[in-house]
Design an enzyme around this catalytic site. Structure first.
Site, PDB file in Angstrom:
ATOM      1  N   LYS A  52      -5.201  -3.598  28.095  1.00 33.98           N
ATOM      2  CA  LYS A  52      -5.091  -4.495  29.263  1.00 33.98           C
ATOM      3  C   LYS A  52      -5.285  -3.701  30.547  1.00 33.98           C
ATOM      4  O   LYS A  52      -5.976  -4.142  31.463  1.00 33.98           O
ATOM      5  CB  LYS A  52      -3.727  -5.207  29.247  1.00 33.98           C
ATOM      6  CG  LYS A  52      -3.634  -6.258  28.148  1.00 33.98           C
ATOM      7  CD  LYS A  52      -2.243  -6.814  27.925  1.00 33.98           C
ATOM      8  CE  LYS A  52      -2.241  -7.709  26.686  1.00 33.98           C
ATOM      9  NZ  LYS A  52      -0.938  -8.267  26.348  1.00 33.98           N
ATOM     10  N   GLN A  96       5.106  -7.523  27.887  1.00 31.68           N
ATOM     11  CA  GLN A  96       4.538  -7.393  26.535  1.00 31.68           C
ATOM     12  C   GLN A  96       5.589  -7.753  25.487  1.00 31.68           C
ATOM     13  O   GLN A  96       6.729  -7.281  25.542  1.00 31.68           O
ATOM     14  CB  GLN A  96       4.025  -5.951  26.324  1.00 31.68           C
ATOM     15  CG  GLN A  96       3.264  -5.745  25.035  1.00 31.68           C
ATOM     16  CD  GLN A  96       1.952  -6.542  24.961  1.00 31.68           C
ATOM     17  OE1 GLN A  96       1.324  -6.833  25.963  1.00 31.68           O
ATOM     18  NE2 GLN A  96       1.551  -6.902  23.764  1.00 31.68           N
ATOM     19  N   ASP A 119       0.303 -14.933  31.340  1.00 38.05           N
ATOM     20  CA  ASP A 119       0.273 -15.120  29.883  1.00 38.05           C
ATOM     21  C   ASP A 119       0.290 -16.606  29.504  1.00 38.05           C
ATOM     22  O   ASP A 119      -0.039 -16.967  28.378  1.00 38.05           O
ATOM     23  CB  ASP A 119       1.509 -14.468  29.245  1.00 38.05           C
ATOM     24  CG  ASP A 119       1.213 -13.125  28.611  1.00 38.05           C
ATOM     25  OD1 ASP A 119       0.083 -12.934  28.118  1.00 38.05           O
ATOM     26  OD2 ASP A 119       2.117 -12.270  28.593  1.00 38.05           O
TER      27      ASP A 119
HETATM   28  N1  GUN Z   1       2.176  -9.633  22.171  1.00 32.67           N
HETATM   29  C1  GUN Z   1       1.183 -10.002  21.339  1.00 32.67           C
HETATM   30  N2  GUN Z   1       0.288 -10.769  22.005  1.00 32.67           N
HETATM   31  C2  GUN Z   1       0.728 -10.863  23.273  1.00 32.67           C
HETATM   32  C3  GUN Z   1       0.223 -11.502  24.436  1.00 32.67           C
HETATM   33  O1  GUN Z   1      -0.822 -12.167  24.445  1.00 32.67           O
HETATM   34  N3  GUN Z   1       0.973 -11.355  25.560  1.00 32.67           N
HETATM   35  C4  GUN Z   1       2.125 -10.648  25.588  1.00 32.67           C
HETATM   36  N4  GUN Z   1       2.806 -10.578  26.737  1.00 32.67           N
HETATM   37  N5  GUN Z   1       2.626 -10.047  24.522  1.00 32.67           N
HETATM   38  C5  GUN Z   1       1.916 -10.154  23.379  1.00 32.67           C
END
Ligand code: GUN
Length: 281
Positions: A52, A96, A119
């Protein structure tokens, strides 16, 4: 032979579009900023967070990394979110997941300002998606819609079966397909006759979390198959929830793992960051 839906190529196109939009904002004096919070050192999470941050750098989005100790208390995390909610120079906040067991994930998600919820996990964002109001949409399902549209796959009027009912993928996926006028069925681990239900699908979206579970018996001849899963096999190779080689011989199009849905998730996160400026102004 089935068409391979190239998520890497499509996400590349989207990232170029976003790069141009971010540059336009920069010319107007706005530097889009994403705060990324990771609690603990879960190896998979570290890889996702790293990807990211890399995508942000590529597009021209400033990323602020908060790498917190595993022992961080819920109060400390909520206090950080509160601070970031109040900062005018922060447009997006991403925590996350998964979080350590002593932290209540739903409390944390609900603490994020919905205007910064890139998100799309906040209950207000989910409600907005359900009722058709402006808000952020969960990145993986939004990416799948883009992948289908940009591959010229018609959704309206088609039988769409989503296997999986998670808050992050299955449920928002079903809503998005419904907004595209698909006829939507959500199947899950308690569904009776899952193979028969799955075989109704013109578009089959698989998010079951089980390596290579979906074989050709679950797939109608000519269906489009989208594989959300990603797993590491004993031989260290990656695979999805779909038995790719087996299903390939009956479907008309399929996403590979890796290089299918995965890259689209990050592209849509970047899209949400760029869009956050308009939602906030
Ligand atoms: N953990 C696994 N996929 C995601 C996601 O798309 N966003 C976040 N914040 N955590 C995750």
């Amino acid at each position: 032979m089935a068409k391979i839906i190239d998520g890497k190529a499509v996400s590349g196109q989207i990232k170029e579009e976003l790069k141009a939009k971010a540059a336009e904002w920069k010319e107007k004096g706005i530097e889009i900023t994403l705060a990324v919070i990771q609690v603990g050192k879960d190896a998979a999470s570290s890889v996702y967070v790293g990807n990211k941050k890399k995508a942000c750098a590529y597009i021209g989005i400033r990323s602020l990394a908060y790498e917190l100790e595993e022992e961080t208390t819920q109060e400390e995390l909520l206090a950080l979110i509160d601070e970031l909610n109040g900062r005018k120079d922060v447009n997006g906040i991403l925590v996350q997941l998964p979080l350590p067991a002593h932290i209540d994930e739903s409390k944390v998600i609900s603490a994020i300002d919905p205007q910064k919820d890139v998100d799309g996990f906040h209950p207000q964002s989910v409600g907005a998606l359900c009722t058709g109001q402006a808000g952020f949409v969960s990145c993986t399902p939004a990416g799948i819609i883009q992948l289908l549209k940009r591959s010229g796959i018609e959704i309206a009027g088609k039988e769409c079966v989503v296997i999986g009912r998670s808050n992050i993928v299955g449920k928002p996926m079903a809503l998005l397909l419904l907004w595209e006028n698909g006829t939507v069925t959500v199947a899950h681990s308690k569904t009776e006759n899952l193979k028969e239900v799955a075989r109704r699908a013109d578009i089959l979206i698989v998010a079951v979390g089980k390596p290579q579970m979906i074989t050709r018996e679950y797939v109608k001849e000519g269906a489009v198959v989208i594989d959300v899963g990603i797993h590491r096999k004993e031989d260290n190779k990656l695979c999805g929830d779909v038995d790719y080689d087996d299903v390939m011989s009956v479907c008309s199009a399929i996403t590979p793992v890796p290089g299918g849905v995965g890259p689209m998730t990050i592209a849509m996160l970047m899209n949400n960051c760029v869009e956050s400026i308009r939602l906030q102004s």
